[in-house]
Design a protein around this motif. Structure first.
Motif, short mmCIF file in Angstrom:
data_model
loop_
_atom_site.label_atom_id
_atom_site.label_comp_id
_atom_site.label_asym_id
_atom_site.label_seq_id
_atom_site.Cartn_x
_atom_site.Cartn_y
_atom_site.Cartn_z
N UNK A 107 0.83 -1.21 0.00
CA UNK A 107 0.00 0.00 0.00
C UNK A 107 0.87 1.27 0.00
N UNK A 108 0.36 2.38 -0.51
CA UNK A 108 1.15 3.62 -0.57
C UNK A 108 1.71 4.07 0.78
N UNK A 109 0.97 3.87 1.85
CA UNK A 109 1.43 4.29 3.18
C UNK A 109 2.74 3.61 3.57
N UNK A 110 2.95 2.38 3.14
CA UNK A 110 4.19 1.67 3.45
C UNK A 110 5.39 2.41 2.87
N UNK A 111 5.31 2.82 1.62
CA UNK A 111 6.42 3.49 0.96
C UNK A 111 6.71 4.86 1.55
N UNK A 112 5.71 5.46 2.19
CA UNK A 112 5.88 6.78 2.79
C UNK A 112 6.44 6.72 4.20
N UNK A 113 6.43 5.54 4.82
CA UNK A 113 6.78 5.48 6.24
C UNK A 113 7.91 4.52 6.58
N UNK A 114 8.47 3.81 5.60
CA UNK A 114 9.46 2.78 5.92
C UNK A 114 10.66 2.86 4.98
#
Length: 192
Positions: free
Chosen positions: A154-161
């Motif tokens: 999901x997009x949130x993964x790429x923004x936070x890890x």
């Protein structure tokens, strides 16, 4: 593409950048939402006058920041993601570390499996010799790039890890700006 003596994008280069943005591969109907946003951002970024280009890149791993420099001074800053095992210098293939040291941006790939990519000259002769002494392969294909063209998370993964195999990743709109403001053969320093 040639640079003018002032190290700025010429009108012809700006026209080519606009053409790249308008290219059918980048047409809004064929893009992910993130890439659509990057394209819209790029359209807003491109002025009618030449842009000042970076003459160096600095990456600070501990800050998770990439800086574009001109005359030794930062003029743009971006949040980045690093390799899955970000601490320490890359020692071998598959260690998921982002290298540290002084390298060069040596190539540009507009058809990467990620949204644009800039090749970093890792491994250099010292990296190769170090790996050889240890009986290891140094690894390679270290890039500055955007998000995967075919995301697996999901997009949130790429923004936070930290999620790369050792590369330096930016959001697509930030990657497009870095792409437009850099050229090959400029130095990049990657600090711990």
């Amino acid at each position: 593409m040639l640079l003018t003596i002032d190290n700025v994008l010429t009108a012809d280069e700006l026209a080519r950048a606009r053409a790249l943005i308008a290219d059918s591969r980048w047409a809004d109907g064929n893009l992910t939402a993130g890439t659509q946003a990057a394209t819209a951002s790029a359209r807003a970024l491109l002025p009618s006058e030449p842009l000042q280009l970076a003459d160096a890149v600095l990456v600070d791993k501990s800050e998770r920041r990439l800086y574009l420099l001109r005359g030794g001074q930062p003029f743009r800053s971006y949040r980045i993601a690093l390799g899955l095992n970000p601490n320490g210098h890359k020692e071998r293939e598959g260690d998921f570390r982002t290298p540290e040291g002084r390298y060069t941006i040596y190539r540009r790939n507009p058809q990467s499996e990620f949204f644009l990519s800039l090749g970093i000259s890792y491994p250099d002769a010292d990296d190769q010799a170090r790996a050889r002494r240890q009986g290891l392969k140094p690894g390679g294909a270290i890039m500055i790039h955007g998000l995967p063209n075919v995301p697996k998370r999901p997009p949130a993964y790429y923004q936070s890890a930290d999620w790369t195999d050792g590369c330096i990743a930016l959001s697509n709109d930030d990657m497009l700006e870095v792409w437009l403001l850099t050229r090959t053969n400029i130095p990049i320093e990657i600090r711990p």
